[in-house]
Design an enzyme around this catalytic site. Structure first.
Site, mmCIF file in Angstrom:
data_model
loop_
_atom_site.group_PDB
_atom_site.id
_atom_site.type_symbol
_atom_site.label_atom_id
_atom_site.label_comp_id
_atom_site.label_asym_id
_atom_site.label_seq_id
_atom_site.Cartn_x
_atom_site.Cartn_y
_atom_site.Cartn_z
ATOM 1 N N HIS A 1 0.833 -1.207 0.000
ATOM 2 C CA HIS A 1 0.000 0.000 0.000
ATOM 3 C C HIS A 1 0.862 1.248 0.000
ATOM 4 C CE1 HIS A 1 -4.039 -1.611 1.679
ATOM 5 N NE2 HIS A 1 -3.937 -1.692 0.369
ATOM 6 N N CYS B 1 5.123 -2.993 -22.556
ATOM 7 C CA CYS B 1 4.521 -2.242 -21.453
ATOM 8 C C CYS B 1 5.254 -2.477 -20.132
ATOM 9 C CB CYS B 1 3.035 -2.561 -21.304
ATOM 10 S SG CYS B 1 2.715 -4.266 -20.889
HETATM 11 C C1 PEP Z 1 5.278 -6.864 -16.945
HETATM 12 O O1 PEP Z 1 5.332 -7.974 -16.422
HETATM 13 O O2 PEP Z 1 6.204 -6.380 -17.635
HETATM 14 C C2 PEP Z 1 4.087 -6.018 -16.771
HETATM 15 C C3 PEP Z 1 3.941 -4.900 -17.437
HETATM 16 O O3 PEP Z 1 3.164 -6.434 -15.887
HETATM 17 P P1 PEP Z 1 3.294 -6.291 -14.293
HETATM 18 O O4 PEP Z 1 4.505 -5.433 -14.013
HETATM 19 O O5 PEP Z 1 2.034 -5.689 -13.824
HETATM 20 O O6 PEP Z 1 3.476 -7.704 -13.870
#
Ligand code: PEP
Ligand code: MG
Length: 768
Positions: free
Chosen positions: A387, A699
């Site tokens: 959090h 991403c």
């Molecule tokens: C990743 O794994 O690169 C991703 C974008 O997802 P998270 O960081 O939420 O696991």
């Protein structure tokens, strides 16, 4: 002959005794107020346990090197040698047997130390009478920190059990010793105030750099001092009323804290306070205290009973998220206790440049600091998905969490630098370091304002390639209006955040509201919403998962496919939120088999059909697959037949490819998305995607690192989704790069041997 079963139980008994000893010594050492006390506990307990005549610790003292600039070892504690020799006996690496143990980084076990060619005699220790010698190195993160030594008058070797136990003790105590070293404990006798300036490593909880003064927040009161007072029947009602009043007062305080943060947080974040209020009103807390009072115990004692049992129950849970709820309960319990005790603790003062430091920083602690005074956050425990991390990111306050070497007992009021970008903390920085960081901050501020100008220009490379810059989000507070207007949409909306800050699964209607708000905010730009990706390190408070290997366990799509009711509600909510807007894209996380993708699509189609019949909703969003598990990489052609786009989750792809837990500080040096294997896999993915004609984006955190983004550009990736704080820097890189140049260097980068070499080369050639 001993019958087999009794031999077994003998072994078990010894095993249990050793474990008990280890556990209790570690507990004692952790409770020690300073390093001298900790070392004294170690030597006296070990000497006694192993029936030695002397036990001593020598620690590395690299602040006082020898004349050749080499580090020396200093006798730092002893039980058995003459006490006045502590702080006096110094050895170079390789000098004497102790120095040899340090140099070789391996144990030495001798029946008669004096006969060893390296023996050197220190008369001030009074060790002439000792013969048997056992020295084991104390090693932390591959570095020798010191040597733990046993000596005995008898001329004989220590047996193998003693040797292995001493090695185990040394290994178990390295954390405590390393943190002592950090706080200047090694030469404590010589100079108590000197503190090591090397950075302490933790987990980067929220980005940015802060310089300020530590305010250590510790519970003012503890339940240990609460005596249980029995009360006659006629006082029960009075005590119960006292508790109710205290609860109301704490609720008022919480409201006040929340309003301190007013305007800084949006709805999702306020749910944290709601969770506190729910605990206060919940039956298992409030009613149980009232019941305890009814049995004839005054309010503070009753409170103590209930808090202690709750804390114990939560602390023993495997799940990180639930374990950390124990802290919330304790925090609330102490707040109530403060209200019940007539002498209120003095109010904590927060200087202008407060760096909030605690063992665990709770959301409530954070909210108590006037927001303008809060510059940084540091905790000894806690993870990047706590959090606190979520709140710190939302508030834009640099945070470093999980700094296990943080010497809590010594940090209060110290000057500190918090580097939330690198996940590092520097205590008592030297003038030089402060200067460097000030320059860095200035540079960042200058860059930030120079970058402001870049907002008006498009993200187009010098050779005319348009790059889509998208935002990663999950909390609306992360997106300032100005930044929002600079993105080409949302490339990753992490839906687990709204799930995490509640106390139950959000209903379909509630989800529709949350998702619609985001879709409207960005309309007509696309918003890629990822379906629930819980598990791993992201647990829900109301859905405990106990697994040995959570990152390899019930995570992401595996969980939602096993709970179609939750999955369907989410898909239906997304589709309803998209009605009339049409800018939704749906992304499935953690896909590792085609069946998972097919099953997910079946549920999506079911939701689409239901909603078409029920509400006439006809928008069919594009569907994407996260490529973050290595097995998905080799299924790309088949994935491309089923989905509209792929998004590379480089965070998890790196974790699973390298087999390195992305949240484990112990192995964080191994975790690097520029590892050559990751780059080769990225090359493979982009080649395959091109052949299959499927859109590809990134991403993970790589996309927001200008240096790594330059490489991605060279691989042909022109859709990058990142934290908004990285947008301007990546845009600047893009505008100053040509895709042709970045393409040209890929073959050379692919031939390099290590992440360091790749980074070094990228730093040479990329604009950043
Ligand atoms: C990743 O794994 O690169 C991703 C974008 O997802 P998270 O960081 O939420 O696991
Ligand atoms: Mg991921």
């Amino acid at each position: 002959m001993i019958p087999k079963s009794s031999r077994r139980s003998n072994v078990d008994e010894i095993h249990n005794t050793v474990l008990k000893f280890l556990r209790s010594i570690i507990q004692e050492v952790n409770r020690a107020e300073n390093i001298d006390q900790a070392l004294t506990i170690i030597v006296t307990r070990v000497k006694k346990e192993l029936s030695a005549d002397a036990c001593s610790v020598y620690l590395l003292d690299h602040r006082n090197p020898d004349s050749d600039g080499r580090e020396t070892l200093i006798l730092s504690a002893t039980d058995g040698l003459l006490p006045q020799s502590v702080g006096e006996v110094r050895l170079k690496f390789g000098e004497g047997i102790v120095g040899l143990v340090a140099e070789r980084a391996e144990p030495i076990n001798l029946a008669s130390a004096a006969e060893h060619p390296s023996y050197s005699y220190f008369p001030e220790t009074g060790e002439a009478k000792f013969h048997g010698f056992l020295g084991v190195p104390i090693i932390h993160h591959r570095r020798v920190l010191g040597v733990l030594v046993l000596q005995q008058q008898q001329e004989s070797h220590y047996n193998e059990d003693d040797e292995t136990l001493l090695i185990t003790v040394a290994a178990q105590l390295t954390g405590a010793i390393a943190s002592a070293e950090v706080s200047g404990g090694v030469s404590a006798q010589a100079d108590r105030r000197r503190v090591e300036r090397k950075p302490l490593h933790g987990i980067a909880g929220a980005p940015g750099i802060a310089m300020g003064r530590a305010v250590l927040v510790v519970a003012q009161l503890t339940f240990d001092v609460v005596a249980e007072r029995t009360i006659p029947d006629e006082e029960v009602e009075v005590e119960q009323q006292r508790l109710r009043v205290a609860i109301e007062a704490v609720k008022q305080d919480l409201l006040q804290m929340e309003s301190n943060l007013d305007g800084q947080l949006l709805l999702n974040d306020s749910a944290l306070f709601e969770a506190y209020r729910m605990i206060l009103d919940g039956d298992s807390f409030r009613s149980r205290i009232l019941e305890e009072i009814a049995t004839g115990v005054a309010a503070p004692g009753a409170l103590r009973r209930v808090v202690t049992s709750h804390v114990e129950a939560f602390s023993s849970m495997e799940d990180l998220y639930l374990r950390s709820r124990a802290e919330d309960i304790l925090d609330l319990g102490l707040r109530l206790l403060t209200k019940l005790q007539p002498n209120e603790a003095p109010k904590q003062k927060y200087p202008k440049n407060t760096i909030l430091v605690a063992d665990i920083v709770t959301a409530a602690m954070l909210a108590e600091v006037p927001i303008r005074r809060l510059q940084g956050i540091v905790s000894r425990r806690g993870s990047g998905t706590s959090h606190t991390a979520i709140l710190a990111k939302a508030l834009g306050i640099p945070a470093v969490l999980g700094v296990d070497e943080l010497p809590l007992s010594r940090v209060n009021a110290l000057e500190m630098i918090v580097d939330g970008n690198q996940g590092e903390v520097i205590l008592r920085p030297t003038k030089q370091i402060k200067k460097e960081y000030r320059q860095l901050l200035n540079q960042q501020q200058q860059q930030d304002s120079a970058l402001e100008a870049i907002y008006q220009y498009p993200a187009i490379t010098a050779d005319g390639i348009k790059v889509q810059l998208l935002a990663n989000t999950g909390l609306m507070a992360e997106l300032l209006e100005k930044e929002r207007s600079q993105t080409d949409g949302v490339g990753l909306y992490r839906t687990e955040y709204p799930f995490m800050v509640r106390d139950r699964f959000p209903g379909e209607k509630e989800q529709v509201r949350v998702y619609r708000k985001v879709l409207q905010e960005f309309h007509p730009l696309p918003v890629t919403m990822r379906t629930l990706d819980i598990g791993g390190d992201k647990a829900l408070p109301y859905f405990p998962m106990v697994e040995d290997n959570p990152f390899l366990g019930w995570r992401g799509i595996r969980f939602t496919l096993d709970h179609p009711e939750i999955f369907l509600a989410q898909l239906r909510a997304m589709l309803q939120a998209n009605a009339g807007l049409g800018n939704l894209r749906i992304l499935f996380p953690m896909i590792c088999t085609l069946k998972e993708l097919d099953d997910s699509l079946v549920l999506l189609h079911q939701a689409q059909e239901e909603l078409q019949q029920e509400q006439g909703i006809t928008e069919h969003p594009e569907v994407g697959v996260m490529i973050e598990v290595p097995s998905a990489v080799y299924l790309l052609p088949q994935i491309a037949e089923r989905a509209d786009f792929i998004s590379i989750g480089s965070n998890d792809l790196t974790q699973y490819l390298l087999a390195v837990d992305r949240n484990n500080a112990q192995v964080s040096e191994l975790y690097d998305s520029l590892h050559p294997s990751v780059i080769h896999v990225l090359k493979y993915i982009t080649d395959q995607a091109r052949i299959s004609g499927i859109e590809v984006s990134v991403c993970g955190e790589m996309a927001g690192d200008p240096v790594a983004a330059f490489l991605l550009l060279g691989l042909g990736i022109t859709r990058l989704s990142m934290n908004v704080s990285s947008l301007a820097r990546v845009k600047w890189m893009i505008r100053n790069s040509s895709q042709k140049r970045s393409r040209e260097v890929i073959p050379e980068l692919l031939r390099l041997d290590s992440a360091d070499a790749i980074r070094k080369r990228l730093l040479e050639i990329s604009p950043h």
